[in-house]
Design a protein around this motif. Structure first.
Motif, short mmCIF file in Angstrom:
data_model
loop_
_atom_site.label_atom_id
_atom_site.label_comp_id
_atom_site.label_asym_id
_atom_site.label_seq_id
_atom_site.Cartn_x
_atom_site.Cartn_y
_atom_site.Cartn_z
N ALA A 142 56.93 33.26 83.87
CA ALA A 142 55.88 32.25 83.96
C ALA A 142 55.20 32.07 82.61
N GLU A 143 54.99 33.17 81.93
CA GLU A 143 54.34 33.11 80.63
C GLU A 143 55.26 32.46 79.60
N LEU A 144 56.54 32.77 79.71
CA LEU A 144 57.51 32.15 78.81
C LEU A 144 57.51 30.64 79.02
N GLU A 145 57.50 30.22 80.27
CA GLU A 145 57.50 28.79 80.55
C GLU A 145 56.25 28.13 79.98
N ARG A 146 55.12 28.77 80.18
CA ARG A 146 53.86 28.24 79.68
C ARG A 146 53.91 28.07 78.16
N CYS A 147 54.42 29.11 77.51
CA CYS A 147 54.49 29.12 76.06
C CYS A 147 55.45 28.03 75.56
N VAL A 148 56.59 27.94 76.22
CA VAL A 148 57.60 26.97 75.81
C VAL A 148 57.10 25.54 76.05
N ARG A 149 56.42 25.34 77.17
CA ARG A 149 55.93 23.98 77.46
C ARG A 149 54.78 23.59 76.53
N ALA A 150 53.96 24.57 76.16
CA ALA A 150 52.88 24.27 75.21
C ALA A 150 53.48 23.84 73.87
N HIS A 151 54.49 24.58 73.42
CA HIS A 151 55.18 24.28 72.17
C HIS A 151 55.82 22.89 72.23
N HIS A 152 56.56 22.67 73.30
CA HIS A 152 57.25 21.41 73.50
C HIS A 152 56.26 20.24 73.58
N GLY A 153 55.10 20.48 74.24
CA GLY A 153 54.10 19.42 74.38
C GLY A 153 53.55 18.96 73.04
N VAL A 154 53.28 19.92 72.16
CA VAL A 154 52.74 19.55 70.84
C VAL A 154 53.79 18.81 70.03
N ILE A 155 55.02 19.29 70.06
CA ILE A 155 56.07 18.65 69.27
C ILE A 155 56.35 17.23 69.76
N THR A 156 56.41 17.05 71.06
CA THR A 156 56.69 15.70 71.56
C THR A 156 55.52 14.75 71.26
N ALA A 157 54.30 15.29 71.29
CA ALA A 157 53.15 14.44 70.95
C ALA A 157 53.19 14.06 69.48
N ALA A 158 53.58 15.02 68.63
CA ALA A 158 53.67 14.74 67.20
C ALA A 158 54.73 13.67 66.93
N ALA A 159 55.76 13.62 67.78
CA ALA A 159 56.86 12.68 67.56
C ALA A 159 56.52 11.26 67.97
N LEU A 160 55.34 11.06 68.58
CA LEU A 160 54.97 9.71 69.01
C LEU A 160 54.78 8.78 67.82
N SER A 161 54.42 9.35 66.66
CA SER A 161 54.17 8.47 65.53
C SER A 161 55.28 8.53 64.49
N GLY A 162 56.45 9.00 64.86
CA GLY A 162 57.55 8.97 63.91
C GLY A 162 58.41 10.21 63.99
N ALA A 163 59.41 10.25 63.10
CA ALA A 163 60.37 11.36 63.14
C ALA A 163 59.69 12.69 62.88
N VAL A 164 60.16 13.72 63.56
CA VAL A 164 59.67 15.08 63.31
C VAL A 164 60.86 16.02 63.16
N VAL A 165 60.61 17.09 62.41
CA VAL A 165 61.53 18.22 62.41
C VAL A 165 60.84 19.32 63.21
N PRO A 166 61.37 19.64 64.39
CA PRO A 166 60.73 20.69 65.19
C PRO A 166 60.98 22.06 64.58
N LEU A 167 59.99 22.92 64.68
CA LEU A 167 60.13 24.29 64.19
C LEU A 167 60.33 25.20 65.40
N PRO A 168 60.87 26.39 65.15
CA PRO A 168 61.12 27.29 66.30
C PRO A 168 59.83 27.70 66.99
N LEU A 169 59.98 28.10 68.23
CA LEU A 169 58.86 28.60 69.01
C LEU A 169 58.15 29.70 68.23
N ALA A 170 56.81 29.64 68.24
CA ALA A 170 55.99 30.69 67.62
C ALA A 170 56.36 30.94 66.17
#
Lengths: 281, 120
Positions: free
Chosen positions: A78-106
């Motif tokens: 459950a904690e892994l999912e929370r962590c992964v979704r938090a990470h994914h949420g920020v990256i996808t939000a950052a991508a709303l305004s253009g290309a991004v290079v995602p960095l690894p979790l944590a």
């Protein structure tokens, strides 16, 4: 800088800087959505500018990541999912305004300066990747076998009734027949999956195979293909119609279902071909 | 540096604007856990560990689904998996997957073996 690269977070560090994604500084002002929270207990996700680039970061409580804390947390699904979704949420939000290079979790730094230095050290690679990913998104294509009775595998190959005793040769023949039928079906399924990939590949600028996902064995189906495609925004309609046509194709529909997911931040295409040497001072 | 008070934890972010429909956990995990460009951080997670985690979580997800179908609650007695939160999160994920499945099955682009399209 006086801090060693391997300097661990310790009790004196209250917050660390967690880096999520790099984007072009020109994509500002593309403010991060105000509801974005990132990892629990941290500050609001924000942007640091490094020359032509910017990096989306968040101040996170060091205690949640220091020592074994992070590894321990990730042991809990459950904690892994929370962590992964938090990470994914920020990256996808950052991508709303253009290309991004995602960095690894944590991806964690002791402070903002060190995060900025890491981006600065790799500015050329990052800029090159951003240019490649600009105007493109990742799409997932998954092909799954169709469940259903396989008469050729369940009826005895010899045609004799199951209940009657059979001699050894007949028994082995029957086993062989079933195995052959199963192998032929599996080969046909894989061929169908490869055809799907070949067709959708035409709408993409790049493709990568991902490891097939585990499906519940009770479902009686297996994933035949799991792939990621890098697709120009302009080619999205082509991709969708290709998938639609494939789903209606009798030769494929008899054996497999095709699922398209996306658009994704291009996680699968934001990799370096070789390991980056640890150049952080 | 701003210091927010800790907020209640949720199993997923309410805000997921980019992949709007299909935030399938397995899809996210395989992308987030072993993808993304490496820029060395001050703290490193062993990539091998991450790989193992991904596999474990995938197996966990499929096992729970299997068990639920069979009406078995074995994971409640499995110490490593007994967290109430884990069950709730997975239950929620499964529910969303089921809803999604129903949605897909009621749509016309999901032909089944029994109802094949007439196209040649």
């Amino acid at each position: 800088m006086s801090v060693a690269a391997s300097h661990p977070l310790d009790d004196t560090t209250e917050f660390a800087t967690c880096a999520f994604a790099v984007r072009a500084a020109g994509s500002e002002p593309g403010p991060l959505p105000s509801g974005l929270r990132g990892h629990p207990g941290g500050g609001r996700p924000r942007t640091l500018t490094v020359g032509d680039l910017s990096v989306v970061v968040q101040s996170v409580p060091a205690a949640a990541f220091a020592g074994d804390a992070l590894a321990d947390r990730l042991q809990d699904p459950a904690e892994l999912e929370r962590c992964v979704r938090a990470h994914h949420g920020v990256i996808t939000a950052a991508a709303l305004s253009g290309a991004v290079v995602p960095l690894p979790l944590a991806t964690l730094y002791l402070d903002d300066d060190r995060a900025m230095a890491a981006v600065h050290d790799r500015r050329e690679q990052l800029s090159r990747l951003l240019a490649e990913l600009s105007g493109r998104a990742e799409w997932g294509i998954k092909v799954t076998s169709v469940a259903g009775p396989r008469p050729s595998e369940t009826t005895p190959a010899t045609g004799s009734a199951e209940m009657q005793p059979v001699d050894g040769h007949a028994y082995l023949d029957r086993l062989r027949g079933r195995r052959q039928a199963r192998e032929e079906r599996q080969e046909a399924e894989l061929r169908a999956a490869e055809r799907v990939l070949a067709v959708v590949r035409r709408a993409a600028v790049a493709a990568r195979r991902l490891r097939p996902q585990e499906l519940p064995p009770s479902g009686g189906v297996r994933q035949l293909l799991n792939a990621a495609l890098l697709v120009d925004h302009a080619a999205e309609a082509r991709l969708r119609s290709a998938v639609h046509v494939l789903a209606l194709d009798r030769g494929i529909a008899e054996r497999a279902t095709v699922e398209l997911t996306g658009p994704w931040v291009p996680y699968s295409f934001a990799r370096l071909d070789e390991e980056v040497p640890d150049g952080v001072r | 540096m701003s210091r927010n008070t800790p907020q209640p934890l949720e199993s997923h972010e309410p805000l997921e604007p980019y992949p709007p429909r299909t935030a399938n956990l397995a899809d996210i995990l395989e992308r987030v856990l072993d993808k993304g460009i490496v820029i060395a951080g001050d703290i490193k997670i062993d990539l091998l560990d991450i790989e193992l985690l991904t596999i474990r979580v995938r197996l966990f997800i499929s096992s729970v689904d299997t068990a639920r179908k069979a009406g078995i609650d074995w994971w409640e007695t499995e110490p490593a998996l007994s967290s109430r939160a884990a069950r709730d999160a997975l239950h929620e994920e499964n529910q969303r997957l089921r809803d999604r499945l129903n949605e897909l099955e009621s749509a016309d682009h999901s032909p089944t073996r029994a109802e094949e399209p007439e196209s040649a």
